[in-house]
Design a protein around this motif. Structure first.
Motif, short mmCIF file in Angstrom:
data_model
loop_
_atom_site.label_atom_id
_atom_site.label_comp_id
_atom_site.label_asym_id
_atom_site.label_seq_id
_atom_site.Cartn_x
_atom_site.Cartn_y
_atom_site.Cartn_z
N LYS A 1 75.88 -75.31 62.09
CA LYS A 1 77.28 -74.85 62.21
C LYS A 1 77.98 -74.79 60.86
CE LYS A 1 76.95 -74.70 66.68
NZ LYS A 1 76.57 -73.45 67.26
N VAL A 2 77.65 -75.72 59.96
CA VAL A 2 78.26 -75.79 58.64
C VAL A 2 77.17 -76.21 57.66
CG1 VAL A 2 79.97 -76.97 57.20
CG2 VAL A 2 80.52 -76.45 59.57
N GLY A 3 77.12 -75.59 56.49
CA GLY A 3 76.13 -75.96 55.48
C GLY A 3 74.78 -75.33 55.74
N ARG A 4 73.76 -76.00 55.24
CA ARG A 4 72.42 -75.42 55.28
C ARG A 4 71.38 -76.51 55.49
NH1 ARG A 4 69.08 -72.66 50.36
NH2 ARG A 4 69.22 -74.69 49.40
N LEU A 5 70.35 -76.17 56.25
CA LEU A 5 69.23 -77.06 56.51
C LEU A 5 67.95 -76.36 56.05
CD1 LEU A 5 68.13 -79.68 57.83
CD2 LEU A 5 68.06 -78.42 60.00
N GLY B 1 79.17 -76.15 52.88
CA GLY B 1 78.94 -77.49 53.40
C GLY B 1 77.72 -78.10 52.75
N ALA B 2 77.33 -79.24 53.24
CA ALA B 2 76.20 -79.97 52.69
C ALA B 2 74.88 -79.23 52.95
CB ALA B 2 76.14 -81.37 53.30
N SER B 3 73.89 -79.53 52.14
CA SER B 3 72.52 -79.05 52.35
C SER B 3 71.65 -80.27 52.61
CB SER B 3 72.00 -78.31 51.11
OG SER B 3 72.67 -77.09 50.93
N ALA B 4 70.70 -80.11 53.50
CA ALA B 4 69.78 -81.21 53.81
C ALA B 4 68.36 -80.65 53.87
CB ALA B 4 70.14 -81.85 55.15
N LEU B 5 67.40 -81.51 53.52
CA LEU B 5 65.99 -81.17 53.59
C LEU B 5 65.31 -82.08 54.59
CD1 LEU B 5 63.31 -79.85 52.52
CD2 LEU B 5 63.26 -81.69 50.82
N PRO C 1 54.76 -73.00 55.15
CA PRO C 1 56.05 -72.34 55.38
C PRO C 1 57.25 -73.26 55.14
CG PRO C 1 54.56 -72.01 57.24
CD PRO C 1 53.93 -73.03 56.35
N VAL C 2 58.33 -72.65 54.65
CA VAL C 2 59.62 -73.32 54.44
C VAL C 2 60.65 -72.52 55.24
CG1 VAL C 2 61.37 -74.00 52.75
CG2 VAL C 2 58.94 -74.02 52.11
N PHE C 3 61.38 -73.19 56.11
CA PHE C 3 62.35 -72.51 56.98
C PHE C 3 63.77 -72.87 56.54
CE2 PHE C 3 58.48 -73.03 59.38
CZ PHE C 3 58.30 -71.77 59.93
N PHE C 4 64.63 -71.85 56.51
CA PHE C 4 66.03 -72.03 56.11
C PHE C 4 66.92 -71.75 57.31
CE2 PHE C 4 63.55 -70.88 52.45
CZ PHE C 4 63.97 -71.77 51.49
N LEU C 5 67.82 -72.68 57.58
CA LEU C 5 68.80 -72.52 58.65
C LEU C 5 70.16 -72.62 57.96
CD1 LEU C 5 66.19 -74.27 59.78
CD2 LEU C 5 67.51 -74.13 61.87
N ASP C 6 70.76 -71.49 57.69
CA ASP C 6 71.99 -71.43 56.91
C ASP C 6 73.14 -70.97 57.80
OD1 ASP C 6 74.03 -71.02 55.03
OD2 ASP C 6 72.58 -70.37 53.51
N SER C 7 74.20 -71.75 57.83
CA SER C 7 75.35 -71.41 58.66
C SER C 7 76.17 -70.27 58.08
CB SER C 7 76.26 -72.63 58.82
OG SER C 7 76.89 -72.92 57.58
N GLY C 8 76.04 -70.04 56.78
CA GLY C 8 76.88 -69.06 56.12
C GLY C 8 78.23 -69.64 55.74
N LYS C 9 78.46 -70.90 56.08
CA LYS C 9 79.72 -71.58 55.75
C LYS C 9 79.43 -72.68 54.73
CE LYS C 9 81.48 -70.91 60.42
NZ LYS C 9 81.77 -71.58 61.69
#
Length: 195
Positions: A103-107, A73-77, A63-71
């Motif tokens: 809060k900002v960006g995507r993980l 910003g930076a992305s991190a893996l 599985p790959v999980f995405f936590l996206d703020s919708g704002k």
């Protein structure tokens, strides 16, 4: 046919049916998946095979999980479980999936990249395969796996020596199943070496 013969035949048929069910259920057993309980911050979930089709339907898919703020910003893996016997990475990545809200960006989080190695006990045999821990959500078991991809999932025997495609060599051929040795991967590589 007498009633006794009919009962005996029925019993034999039932036993044969149950045996057939047992054999088919063990031959198509579900692949191992770590106990990850996605929290409110997870906005979507995918699979590694969404990016590498040949992993679909194998014990190498994870599985790959995405936590996206919708704002913007930076992305991190965050990538845990390259070596499943190194519990800090798997546990940290799992805790992020379960508790983090971006809060900002995507993980993007892959709690256990080497789910194949997690599915088998460590070859050293010094630590139990499952370690019980008490958590806020109750008793859980952290798997303690092997650092290598299971040879059954690799689909080929280990070579005598491991030869990295960049040129360096290691005497232990089992290193060909060590995901950490195979970064960044190759499109035509073994399952451990895929890009």
């Amino acid at each position: 046919m007498s009633v006794l013969k009919m009962k005996t035949l029925t019993r034999k048929l039932v036993v044969a049916f149950v045996m057939l069910l047992l054999v088919s259920s063990t031959s198509h057993a579900a692949f191992f998946r770590p106990d990850v309980r996605p929290g409110y911050g997870v906005t979507s979930q995918g699979w590694l095979s969404d990016y590498c089709e040949s992993l679909r339907g194998t014990n190498l898919d994870t599985p790959v999980f995405f936590l996206d703020s919708g704002k913007p910003g930076a992305s991190a893996l965050v990538l845990g479980g390259t070596h499943p016997r190194e519990l800090a990475g798997v546990t940290s990545a799992t805790m992020l999936v379960e508790n983090c809200e971006v809060k900002v960006g995507r993980l993007v989080v892959i709690p256990c990249l080497n789910v194949s190695g997690m599915s088998i006990p460590d070859q050293n045999g010094k630590v139990p395969h499952f370690l019980p821990i008490e958590s806020r959500s109750g008793l859980r078991y952290l798997p303690y796996g092997d650092r290598y991809v299971d040879i059954q999932d690799q689909g080929q025997p280990d070579p005598e020596k491991f030869q990295h495609f960049s040129g360096y060599e290691i005497d232990d051929g089992a290193e060909s199943r060590n995901i950490n040795r195979n970064y960044p991967g190759k499109k035509d590589g073994t399952p451990t070496l895929l890009k």
